[in-house]
Design an enzyme around this catalytic site. Sequence first.
Site, PDB file in Angstrom:
ATOM      1  N   SER A  75       0.848  -1.202   0.000  1.00  0.00           N
ATOM      2  CA  SER A  75       0.000   0.000   0.000  1.00  0.00           C
ATOM      3  C   SER A  75       0.876   1.242   0.000  1.00  0.00           C
ATOM      4  O   SER A  75       0.627   2.206  -0.734  1.00  0.00           O
ATOM      5  CB  SER A  75      -0.879   0.041   1.251  1.00  0.00           C
ATOM      6  N   TYR A  78      -1.147 -11.146   2.867  1.00  0.00           N
ATOM      7  CA  TYR A  78      -1.287  -9.746   3.297  1.00  0.00           C
ATOM      8  C   TYR A  78      -2.752  -9.532   3.674  1.00  0.00           C
ATOM      9  O   TYR A  78      -3.616  -9.411   2.805  1.00  0.00           O
ATOM     10  CB  TYR A  78      -0.847  -8.826   2.160  1.00  0.00           C
ATOM     11  N   LYS A  94       1.106 -11.073   7.045  1.00  0.00           N
ATOM     12  CA  LYS A  94       1.252  -9.671   7.475  1.00  0.00           C
ATOM     13  C   LYS A  94      -0.121  -9.277   7.988  1.00  0.00           C
ATOM     14  O   LYS A  94      -1.082  -9.141   7.231  1.00  0.00           O
ATOM     15  CB  LYS A  94       1.664  -8.818   6.274  1.00  0.00           C
TER      16      LYS A  94
HETATM   17  C1  NAY Z   1       1.809  -1.669   3.099  1.00  0.00           C
HETATM   18  O1  NAY Z   1       1.477  -2.585   2.366  1.00  0.00           O
HETATM   19  O2  NAY Z   1       2.497  -0.746   2.693  1.00  0.00           O
HETATM   20  C2  NAY Z   1       1.293  -1.695   4.453  1.00  0.00           C
HETATM   21  O3  NAY Z   1       0.195  -2.141   4.664  1.00  0.00           O
HETATM   22  C3  NAY Z   1       2.116  -1.221   5.558  1.00  0.00           C
HETATM   23  C4  NAY Z   1       1.287  -1.071   6.779  1.00  0.00           C
HETATM   24  C5  NAY Z   1       0.722   0.327   6.783  1.00  0.00           C
HETATM   25  N1  NAY Z   1      -0.633   0.308   6.303  1.00  0.00           N
HETATM   26  C6  NAY Z   1      -1.069   1.164   5.392  1.00  0.00           C
HETATM   27  C7  NAY Z   1      -2.440   0.943   4.888  1.00  0.00           C
HETATM   28  O4  NAY Z   1      -0.417   2.097   4.994  1.00  0.00           O
HETATM   29  O5  NAY Z   1       2.317   1.041   8.279  1.00  0.00           O
HETATM   30  C8  NAY Z   1       0.931   0.887   8.151  1.00  0.00           C
HETATM   31  C9  NAY Z   1       0.243   2.233   8.352  1.00  0.00           C
HETATM   32  O6  NAY Z   1       0.579   3.119   7.324  1.00  0.00           O
HETATM   33  C10 NAY Z   1       0.648   2.849   9.668  1.00  0.00           C
HETATM   34  O7  NAY Z   1       0.425   1.945  10.713  1.00  0.00           O
HETATM   35  C11 NAY Z   1      -0.107   4.169   9.924  1.00  0.00           C
HETATM   36  O8  NAY Z   1      -1.465   3.913  10.169  1.00  0.00           O
END
Ligand code: NAY
Length: 288
Positions: free
Chosen positions: A44, A133, A161
């Site tokens: 993401s 994921y 994850k």
């Molecule tokens: C990704 O695939 O990049 C992730 O899911 C990483 C996890 C992050 N989730 C999202 C949706 O960005 O690090 C988290 C998140 O940004 C963080 O906890 C802030 O809410």
Amino acid sequence: MKGIISALLCSFDEHGQVNEKGLRDIIRYNLDTVQVDGLYVNGSSGENFLLTTAQKKQIFTIVKDEVQSDVPLIAQIGSLIIEEAIELAKFVTNLGYDAISAVTPFYYKFDFEEIKHYYNTILEHVENKMIIYSIPALTGVNMSLDQFSELFDNKKIIGVKFTAPDFYLLERLRHRFPDHLIYSGFDEMLLPAAVLNIDGAIGSTFNLNGKRAKQILTLAQQGHIMEALAIQKETNDFISAVLDNGLYQTLKELLVTQGVDAGICRQPLKTLTANGKGIVLDIANKYL
Ligand code: NAY
């Protein structure tokens, strides 16, 4: 593949194209300054779901070229188009990625049989290890302990994850699957997840805040919970400020304050206003 793994951000120019130099800068900052234990590519945070197949391949190629074998690399290849997921899974496996990961299929209300079919089909085509994921808040897909167990029947599926605030399910998963890799996905909830004996965490904020995250994880593993909580509190002050100002835009602009050519986000994600950039400077002064 344990420890603090950055969900890698990617640098894009004003035309939405990958800025190769900027991406290499972000990688170097993660490896040299933050010293993360691994990179999760095209999740993401990498704006994966806004990218063309060619751009995804370009990013996978640049990251592998820059990192070589210095830290483990996990490639997020999940896609609603199963042929694309298979193509990318083969592509990154040939590049030498240590594992693949795929988001649960989303948008349509797929039932569990369809989700299981998705993972098993991808894995029939590729000799690599898979990390599920799971991010129910964005996909709407909530899986039970027994459903995770059914997925784990496929021996190529080595972990998950887990980006969810369900600590009961997380504890049950840890208890039932001591040998699978379990990564926490919400950086603001790292400490409670670490107490439940996760193997590591994958997060966007680690691109900048990975050192604090590593301290939280290590202190929790040593049983120093109150010390870890103090660092989680500081971390969450940082994360709250970032979320209030726009997550990925703010993380990139924070990298810019550190001399990293992190670029801007792809549309329809918006760019920061002058006021938003001012807030970034305050966050940088306070937390970096
Ligand atoms: C990704 O695939 O990049 C992730 O899911 C990483 C996890 C992050 N989730 C999202 C949706 O960005 O690090 C988290 C998140 O940004 C963080 O906890 C802030 O809410």
